[in-house]
Design an enzyme around this catalytic site. Sequence first.
Site, PDB file in Angstrom:
ATOM      1  N   TYR A 254       0.878  -1.364   0.028  1.00  0.00           N
ATOM      2  CA  TYR A 254       0.073   0.129  -0.016  1.00  0.00           C
ATOM      3  C   TYR A 254       1.092   1.044  -0.132  1.00  0.00           C
ATOM      4  O   TYR A 254       0.891   2.088  -0.735  1.00  0.00           O
ATOM      5  CB  TYR A 254      -0.995  -0.142   1.095  1.00  0.00           C
ATOM      6  CG  TYR A 254      -1.614   1.117   1.630  1.00  0.00           C
ATOM      7  CD1 TYR A 254      -2.389   1.934   0.534  1.00  0.00           C
ATOM      8  CD2 TYR A 254      -1.521   1.819   2.787  1.00  0.00           C
ATOM      9  CE1 TYR A 254      -2.843   3.125   0.895  1.00  0.00           C
ATOM     10  CE2 TYR A 254      -2.369   3.151   3.107  1.00  0.00           C
ATOM     11  CZ  TYR A 254      -2.896   3.589   1.908  1.00  0.00           C
ATOM     12  OH  TYR A 254      -3.629   5.005   2.337  1.00  0.00           O
ATOM     13  N   ILE A 255       1.770   1.331   0.984  1.00  0.00           N
ATOM     14  CA  ILE A 255       2.872   2.437   0.982  1.00  0.00           C
ATOM     15  C   ILE A 255       3.913   2.394  -0.091  1.00  0.00           C
ATOM     16  O   ILE A 255       4.103   3.481  -0.641  1.00  0.00           O
ATOM     17  CB  ILE A 255       3.264   2.492   2.435  1.00  0.00           C
ATOM     18  CG1 ILE A 255       2.187   2.586   3.426  1.00  0.00           C
ATOM     19  CG2 ILE A 255       4.029   4.107   2.367  1.00  0.00           C
ATOM     20  CD1 ILE A 255       2.538   2.559   4.956  1.00  0.00           C
TER      21      ILE A 255
ATOM     22  N   ASP B 174      23.809 -13.148   1.425  1.00  0.00           N
ATOM     23  CA  ASP B 174      24.441 -12.315   0.461  1.00  0.00           C
ATOM     24  C   ASP B 174      23.614 -11.372  -0.210  1.00  0.00           C
ATOM     25  O   ASP B 174      23.723 -11.030  -1.420  1.00  0.00           O
ATOM     26  CB  ASP B 174      25.220 -13.059  -0.521  1.00  0.00           C
ATOM     27  CG  ASP B 174      26.416 -12.168  -1.264  1.00  0.00           C
ATOM     28  OD1 ASP B 174      26.874 -11.261  -0.503  1.00  0.00           O
ATOM     29  OD2 ASP B 174      26.649 -12.579  -2.317  1.00  0.00           O
TER      30      ASP B 174
ATOM     31  N   TYR C 292       2.094  -7.308  16.541  1.00  0.00           N
ATOM     32  CA  TYR C 292       2.462  -6.324  15.493  1.00  0.00           C
ATOM     33  C   TYR C 292       3.526  -5.429  16.378  1.00  0.00           C
ATOM     34  O   TYR C 292       4.713  -5.153  15.689  1.00  0.00           O
ATOM     35  CB  TYR C 292       1.590  -5.618  14.781  1.00  0.00           C
ATOM     36  CG  TYR C 292       1.767  -4.621  13.744  1.00  0.00           C
ATOM     37  CD1 TYR C 292       2.749  -4.919  12.903  1.00  0.00           C
ATOM     38  CD2 TYR C 292       1.343  -3.431  13.836  1.00  0.00           C
ATOM     39  CE1 TYR C 292       3.367  -4.105  11.844  1.00  0.00           C
ATOM     40  CE2 TYR C 292       1.815  -2.346  12.916  1.00  0.00           C
ATOM     41  CZ  TYR C 292       2.699  -2.779  11.743  1.00  0.00           C
ATOM     42  OH  TYR C 292       3.079  -1.809  11.030  1.00  0.00           O
TER      43      TYR C 292
ATOM     44  N   ALA D 286       9.087  -4.353   3.600  1.00  0.00           N
ATOM     45  CA  ALA D 286       8.235  -5.750   3.681  1.00  0.00           C
ATOM     46  C   ALA D 286       7.883  -5.874   4.729  1.00  0.00           C
ATOM     47  O   ALA D 286       8.821  -6.009   5.908  1.00  0.00           O
ATOM     48  CB  ALA D 286       9.180  -6.643   2.718  1.00  0.00           C
ATOM     49  N   TRP D 287       6.505  -6.343   5.090  1.00  0.00           N
ATOM     50  CA  TRP D 287       6.158  -7.073   6.406  1.00  0.00           C
ATOM     51  C   TRP D 287       4.937  -7.697   6.156  1.00  0.00           C
ATOM     52  O   TRP D 287       3.922  -7.044   5.587  1.00  0.00           O
ATOM     53  CB  TRP D 287       5.850  -6.044   7.461  1.00  0.00           C
ATOM     54  CG  TRP D 287       5.904  -6.234   8.937  1.00  0.00           C
ATOM     55  CD1 TRP D 287       4.664  -6.624   9.409  1.00  0.00           C
ATOM     56  CD2 TRP D 287       6.915  -6.203   9.678  1.00  0.00           C
ATOM     57  NE1 TRP D 287       4.919  -7.223  10.695  1.00  0.00           N
ATOM     58  CE2 TRP D 287       6.260  -6.740  10.820  1.00  0.00           C
ATOM     59  CE3 TRP D 287       8.268  -6.319   9.780  1.00  0.00           C
ATOM     60  CZ2 TRP D 287       7.032  -7.126  11.877  1.00  0.00           C
ATOM     61  CZ3 TRP D 287       8.788  -6.373  10.917  1.00  0.00           C
ATOM     62  CH2 TRP D 287       8.488  -6.916  12.080  1.00  0.00           C
TER      63      TRP D 287
END
Length: 278
Positions: free
Chosen positions: A11-12, A52, A129, A67-68
């Site tokens: 979304y962001i 790496d 969270y 990313a989550w």
Amino acid sequence: MKVVVTGASGYIGRHVVDALIKMHHEVIAVDMINKGINTDATFLSLDIFSDDIYNKLGRPDACIHMAWKDGFNHASDAHMGMLSKHYAFIKNMIDGGVKYLSVMGTMHEIGYYEGCVDENTPTNPLSMYGIAKNALREASLLLADKSDTALMWLRAYYILGDDSNNNSIFSKITQMEHEGKASFPFVSGKNKYDFIHVDELAKQIATASTQSEITGIINCCSGKPVSLADKVNEFIEKNHYSIRPDYGKFPERPYDSPAIWGDNTKINLIMEKHNDTK
């Protein structure tokens, strides 16, 4: 700069990619799928938790780690389950030598609190969270302190805009309006929060992430507390919706503060200094 954005289809993330491109950066957009990412960015689909990773990403100057998994589900087991992977990613990027590293934080690190949140406000998260993000923040700052990497922990608050692609109350109102519903059950609406449009947030994130004069915890926010009821009514009126909230049908969550907003001193200084990107 060459800037990597993880979670670029989120979304962001899509808006951050757009903001960086407008600032003339070379953008590497990383996600599992390409969903609406600006075609001026280079898209990569790879496992960011692999070894790496800094070299696999092309040794970028900057990285914005967004990313989550299950960000909209505060009770998900994924938050704690994947915490060590996020730690390993950040450590690998720092060890690799990335110059600028930004990581998305959240007001839910704070927990129940009333008042203005600055970088020294104590944290006592009350959701899985918030607990996971809080732990990652503490670990990230500790890692960066022993390195030459400028680390920015970008703490976001309540976000609106592009409402068909988020999971906020505003997207739900839009959906129910299109379904023809006359009203929707809601909380009291009295709680006050810090709201920001996703496009403005994206500008703040992109600008803060490509400078190193101001680091550490940075509140990306408006700095103004507004009641949820006022913001919902404003949203309905602006969009000419006929649906209306039915207040008091749901209780507030135990970790929803009566009034909480961010201190925007640091982000304002950043935006003022780099006002050509605003």
